[in-house]
Scaffold this motif. Structure first.
Motif, PDB file in Angstrom:
ATOM      1  N   UNK A 175      36.869  29.372  80.057  1.00 17.12           N
ATOM      2  CA  UNK A 175      37.205  28.599  81.248  1.00 17.12           C
ATOM      3  C   UNK A 175      37.853  27.267  80.857  1.00 17.12           C
ATOM      4  N   UNK A 176      39.019  27.012  81.355  1.00 20.70           N
ATOM      5  CA  UNK A 176      39.670  25.742  81.038  1.00 20.70           C
ATOM      6  C   UNK A 176      40.136  25.108  82.350  1.00 20.70           C
ATOM      7  N   UNK A 177      39.816  23.851  82.558  1.00 26.85           N
ATOM      8  CA  UNK A 177      40.375  23.147  83.714  1.00 26.85           C
ATOM      9  C   UNK A 177      41.072  21.899  83.190  1.00 26.85           C
ATOM     10  N   UNK A 178      41.813  21.264  84.065  1.00 32.11           N
ATOM     11  CA  UNK A 178      42.639  20.150  83.604  1.00 32.11           C
ATOM     12  C   UNK A 178      41.820  18.989  83.059  1.00 32.11           C
ATOM     13  N   UNK A 179      40.769  18.611  83.806  1.00 36.45           N
ATOM     14  CA  UNK A 179      40.036  17.415  83.420  1.00 36.45           C
ATOM     15  C   UNK A 179      38.759  17.771  82.677  1.00 36.45           C
ATOM     16  N   UNK A 180      38.096  18.832  83.185  1.00 34.41           N
ATOM     17  CA  UNK A 180      36.760  19.111  82.687  1.00 34.41           C
ATOM     18  C   UNK A 180      36.736  20.191  81.635  1.00 34.41           C
ATOM     19  N   UNK A 181      35.550  20.376  81.122  1.00 34.27           N
ATOM     20  CA  UNK A 181      35.278  21.516  80.263  1.00 34.27           C
ATOM     21  C   UNK A 181      36.204  21.629  79.080  1.00 34.27           C
ATOM     22  N   UNK A 182      36.514  20.507  78.499  1.00 34.61           N
ATOM     23  CA  UNK A 182      37.273  20.614  77.259  1.00 34.61           C
ATOM     24  C   UNK A 182      36.303  20.882  76.111  1.00 34.61           C
ATOM     25  N   UNK A 183      35.020  20.512  76.337  1.00 29.48           N
ATOM     26  CA  UNK A 183      34.005  20.816  75.317  1.00 29.48           C
ATOM     27  C   UNK A 183      32.747  21.351  75.981  1.00 29.48           C
ATOM     28  N   UNK A 184      32.213  22.404  75.390  1.00 31.08           N
ATOM     29  CA  UNK A 184      31.005  23.030  75.947  1.00 31.08           C
ATOM     30  C   UNK A 184      29.911  23.047  74.891  1.00 31.08           C
ATOM     31  N   UNK A 185      28.741  22.572  75.260  1.00 35.17           N
ATOM     32  CA  UNK A 185      27.574  22.713  74.385  1.00 35.17           C
ATOM     33  C   UNK A 185      26.595  23.620  75.118  1.00 35.17           C
ATOM     34  N   UNK A 186      26.263  24.722  74.482  1.00 36.85           N
ATOM     35  CA  UNK A 186      25.439  25.740  75.129  1.00 36.85           C
ATOM     36  C   UNK A 186      24.094  25.884  74.416  1.00 36.85           C
ATOM     37  N   UNK A 187      23.028  25.937  75.200  1.00 35.39           N
ATOM     38  CA  UNK A 187      21.695  26.183  74.633  1.00 35.39           C
ATOM     39  C   UNK A 187      21.062  27.380  75.345  1.00 35.39           C
ATOM     40  N   UNK A 188      20.322  28.174  74.576  1.00 40.84           N
ATOM     41  CA  UNK A 188      19.464  29.146  75.269  1.00 40.84           C
ATOM     42  C   UNK A 188      18.299  28.396  75.895  1.00 40.84           C
TER      43      UNK A 188
END
Ligand code: BT5
Length: 267
Positions: free
Chosen positions: A12-25
């Motif tokens: 998922x890529x949006x213009x402003x957001x979500x350029x980096x994702x940190x995921x935890x279980x």
């Protein structure tokens, strides 16, 4: 095994957001994790997400119950327009969360769920709590401010997973809509809705649209409310949300401008 939520969100890529994702279980709290990363130099555009939380937090040190099947995310954003409007970023995310929920449900079954906002941060369906927003401010070393906005949403778990005292006051999206929404689809829609609203704020140079949308979504306006503040309790009619996002309450004696507090709807 790679998690489906993790893999889907990475696409998922949006213009402003979500350029980096940190995921935890699992993690203590996505807001805490985001805060630690911001203090280490992380910037706007970070999304922290966890499948469950061990120490999920609400406001004023309260607990947010976070079993698997809920959505737990935190987004890092610079305040827009000016720092004094930072609290309005939380109202914008509350609006966007409702927008995202309804987009995801419409897509799945062609209808929506009547999610309303109880000022300032509760997502409610017919008097039951579906989710909540926790906005926090972090001052970075250079003195600049960052907002960390956490969203907790009861998506798809049995209410038995919650402590007994919450089972009559909470609800889940599955209970309200009758459909299972994939977490990644829900998160994607919420993020798109945040993105859209942020671009709108930047385009028009104000939070007017945020405030109008919040007023339309807000179930508190027009109601008799009792609000517990530090030094007093105010009872009156909630008549407006002002330009700072504060609740305007008219009591017999005077008009009160309330920037934070515990609201009980009387009727
Ligand atoms: C909130 O606080 O409603 C804000 C909740 C924000 C949670 C998100 S999850 C991701 C991010 N990371 C975090 O650690 N937090 C954020 P408040 O208005 O203070 O409401 C807390 C109250 O809601 C509790 O005292 C309970 O009465 C009730 N509650 C707790 N867990 C609930 C749940 N899962 N569903 C419904 N009600 C709940």
């Amino acid at each position: 095994m790679a998690s489906k939520l993790n893999v889907s969100l990475r696409k998922l890529i949006t213009k402003i957001l979500l350029t980096r994702l940190v995921y935890f279980e699992e993690t203590e709290s996505t807001n805490e994790a985001a805060k630690a990363l911001v203090l280490q130099g992380e910037d706007e555009g970070l999304l922290v997400i966890s499948e469950r939380q061990l120490g999920g937090r609400g406001r004023h040190g309260r607990k947010w119950e976070s079993p698997s099947g809920g959505i737990y995310l935190s987004i890092v954003l610079r305040p827009r327009i000016s720092n004094e409007f930072a609290p309005l970023m939380g109202l914008m995310v509350a609006n966007a969360t409702i927008g995202g929920i309804n987009k995801a449900i419409e897509f799945r079954k062609g209808s929506s769920v009547n999610v309303r906002l109880k000022w300032p941060n509760d997502l409610m369906v017919e008097g039951r709590k579906l989710g909540g927003i926790l906005g926090e401010l972090v001052v970075r070393e250079d003195g600049s401010l960052m907002t960390i906005i956490g969203v907790g949403l009861n998506n798809d778990f049995s209410l038995d997973e919650l402590p007994e005292e919450l089972q009559d006051t909470a609800t889940t999206l599955y209970r309200e809509s009758g459909v299972t929404i994939q977490p990644a689809a829900l998160v994607a829609q919420i993020v798109y809705c945040i993105d859209f609203r942020l671009q709108e704020i930047e385009r028009i140079g104000s939070f007017i649209a945020t405030l109008d949308e919040f007023r339309r979504n807000c179930v508190t306006l027009g109601r008799e409310v009792t609000i517990g503040l530090d030094a007093e309790t105010v009872t009156g009619t909630a008549i407006d949300i002002d330009e700072n996002g504060s609740l305007v309450v008219e009591s017999e004696e005077r008009i009160h401008i309330i920037s934070a507090g515990e609201v009980i709807h009387l009727r």
